[in-house]
Motif scaffolding. Structure first.
Motif, mmCIF file in Angstrom:
data_model
loop_
_atom_site.group_PDB
_atom_site.id
_atom_site.type_symbol
_atom_site.label_atom_id
_atom_site.label_comp_id
_atom_site.label_asym_id
_atom_site.label_seq_id
_atom_site.Cartn_x
_atom_site.Cartn_y
_atom_site.Cartn_z
ATOM 1 N N THR A 186 19.793 -5.179 14.181
ATOM 2 C CA THR A 186 19.715 -5.211 15.634
ATOM 3 C C THR A 186 20.383 -3.969 16.229
ATOM 4 O OG1 THR A 186 21.831 -6.345 15.974
ATOM 5 C CG2 THR A 186 19.889 -7.720 15.533
ATOM 6 N N LEU A 187 20.167 -3.757 17.511
ATOM 7 C CA LEU A 187 20.797 -2.631 18.198
ATOM 8 C C LEU A 187 22.311 -2.737 18.136
ATOM 9 C CD1 LEU A 187 20.666 -0.127 19.989
ATOM 10 C CD2 LEU A 187 20.340 -1.633 21.964
ATOM 11 N N GLU A 188 22.844 -3.949 18.204
ATOM 12 C CA GLU A 188 24.286 -4.148 18.168
ATOM 13 C C GLU A 188 24.891 -3.664 16.843
ATOM 14 O OE1 GLU A 188 22.055 -6.376 19.389
ATOM 15 O OE2 GLU A 188 22.690 -5.858 21.440
ATOM 16 N N TYR A 319 11.189 -2.240 12.648
ATOM 17 C CA TYR A 319 11.463 -2.784 13.976
ATOM 18 C C TYR A 319 10.165 -2.996 14.742
ATOM 19 C CZ TYR A 319 16.145 -1.009 12.884
ATOM 20 O OH TYR A 319 17.358 -0.732 12.277
ATOM 21 N N ALA A 322 9.692 -4.216 20.729
ATOM 22 C CA ALA A 322 10.752 -4.711 21.615
ATOM 23 C C ALA A 322 12.075 -3.999 21.333
ATOM 24 C CB ALA A 322 10.908 -6.223 21.450
ATOM 25 N N PHE A 323 12.316 -3.650 20.065
ATOM 26 C CA PHE A 323 13.537 -2.926 19.694
ATOM 27 C C PHE A 323 13.548 -1.548 20.353
ATOM 28 C CE2 PHE A 323 15.455 0.246 16.837
ATOM 29 C CZ PHE A 323 16.740 -0.255 16.688
ATOM 30 N N LYS A 326 13.963 -1.794 24.174
ATOM 31 C CA LYS A 326 15.343 -2.105 24.561
ATOM 32 C C LYS A 326 16.199 -0.842 24.564
ATOM 33 C CE LYS A 326 19.153 -5.264 23.450
ATOM 34 N NZ LYS A 326 19.611 -6.353 22.542
ATOM 35 N N ILE A 327 16.022 0.000 23.557
ATOM 36 C CA ILE A 327 16.787 1.249 23.474
ATOM 37 C C ILE A 327 16.424 2.184 24.623
ATOM 38 C CG2 ILE A 327 17.033 3.400 22.144
ATOM 39 C CD1 ILE A 327 17.106 1.727 19.628
ATOM 40 N N GLU A 329 15.581 1.479 27.486
ATOM 41 C CA GLU A 329 16.088 0.982 28.762
ATOM 42 C C GLU A 329 17.598 1.152 28.911
ATOM 43 O OE1 GLU A 329 14.517 -0.137 31.536
ATOM 44 O OE2 GLU A 329 12.726 0.612 30.501
ATOM 45 N N LEU A 330 18.275 1.609 27.849
ATOM 46 C CA LEU A 330 19.723 1.800 27.937
ATOM 47 C C LEU A 330 20.040 2.907 28.943
ATOM 48 C CD1 LEU A 330 20.691 1.673 24.142
ATOM 49 C CD2 LEU A 330 21.173 -0.081 25.874
#
Length: 359
Positions: A186-188, A319, A322-323, A326-327, A329-330
């Motif tokens: 995950t991104l985390e 990935y 969606a992965f 999400k990045i 949009e940071l």
């Protein structure tokens, strides 16, 4: 200094050989051979020889691309337009070659996009992180090489303004990837990840934006830094990861697809403009045919390298879109997009707009 002198002497010798062929009649022999094969638009044209080069590794995609263009343009023109091609750094490194081409000491260069930025700042558009990650090779090709692409037109104008002529970019949606000793699901999982990067401010800003800790290191230091734990991860194309045996010191291969693996081909603008229109058309045809022939091979090579790494014990992480969304949009990544778009004078927005059209 000795190495630089050797490069200068090699370039000078290449130029001397071209002049000698013309002055001593060698060129006439070559022309005679060409005339026996040439027909149509080329039969009555004077023979022309260009000097081309790359500084890729042996048998890398860039070398194969340049050599294929060389072969095709000679075939198309019946030997009337030829390229004296020097691969693998024979005439110098990327920046040496681009500088020599700027001076028209050599006429054609194949290279990855990163070194071109020093000569054509707008090429930093390819530093936009994950810009191509959600797109297939065919869609990307339409944007980079399509005749109707507004992005290609603007990129070509940037080349022309700097004294170069853009011919095309070889890619097939293969990318720089991430290796690590941590399962990056995950991104985390990227938070506080100490990752080796190139010394590129845009690349480093990306990793910082997703929470990692970028650490620039010289390439010869990377294997031992990973082995000792000085850094926990690195990023590279699959062929480089295989060649450096990083599977021995890394457990995971994450397909982050953050930078497109691409080789551009360009010419000195004055040299291109001085060619007869028939030769310009032949050169463009040779590049188009070489791109079509090479692109499927890139995908095959990338798959083979990933399979090799998996066989050698690495776990492959893929990935979904969606992965990547999400990045993108940071806040830090959005700011980086804005910063790079400013560096490249709006070319970043033009790229993204064109990609959306062809998706």
């Amino acid at each position: 200094m000795k190495k630089s002198m050797r490069k200068i002497m090699a370039a000078a010798l290449a130029g001397f050989m071209v002049l000698s062929l013309t002055a001593c009649g060698g060129g006439d022999d070559k022309a005679a051979k060409g005339d026996s094969k040439a027909s149509g638009d080329y039969a009555k044209l004077k023979s022309v020889e260009l000097i081309g080069a790359d500084s890729t590794g042996k048998d890398a995609a860039g070398q194969l691309f340049g050599e294929l263009v060389t072969k095709k343009v000679s075939t198309i023109t019946g030997g009337k337009l030829t390229i004296d091609y020097h691969p693998n750094g024979d005439l110098g490194g990327d920046e040496d070659l681009l500088r020599q081409m700027k001076n028209n000491d050599i006429q054609l260069v194949v290279s990855q996009t990163a070194p071109v930025v020093s000569f054509i700042p707008e090429v930093a558009v390819f530093d936009l992180p994950m810009a191509f990650a959600q797109y297939k090779g065919d869609a990307i090709d339409k944007v980079l090489n399509g005749k109707d692409s507004a992005f290609r037109k603007k990129l070509s104008e940037a080349y022309e303004k700097s004294g170069y002529h853009y011919l095309g970019i070889l890619q097939n949606a293969t990318f720089r990837l991430t290796t690590a000793n941590k399962d990056l699901k995950t991104l985390e999982d990227y938070k506080s990840l100490k990752i080796r990067t190139m010394s590129n401010k845009n690349h480093m800003a990306f990793w910082t934006a997703i929470g990692a800790e970028p650490t620039p290191l010289a390439w010869p230091e990377v294997y031992f830094a990973l082995q000792s734990g000085t850094v926990a991860a690195e990023e590279n194309a699959a062929d480089t990861i295989v060649g450096a045996n990083l599977n021995e010191v890394q457990k995971y291969l994450a397909c982050t697809n953050h930078i497109l693996y691409a080789n551009q081909i360009c010419m000195n603008k004055k040299a291109y403009d001085s060619l007869d229109p028939a030769y310009q058309k032949a050169l463009n045809q040779a590049v188009t045919e070489a791109l079509a022939e090479m692109r499927p091979k890139l995908a095959d090579i990338d798959k083979k390298n990933k399979d090799d790494l998996k066989t050698k014990g690495m776990t492959i992480i893929n990935y979904d879109n969606a992965f990547f969304a999400k990045i993108l949009e940071l806040p830090g990544v959005k700011k980086l997009y804005s910063d790079i778009d400013g560096q490249v004078k709006g070319l970043g927005k033009a790229l993204m707009d064109e990609l959306k059209k062809v998706k």
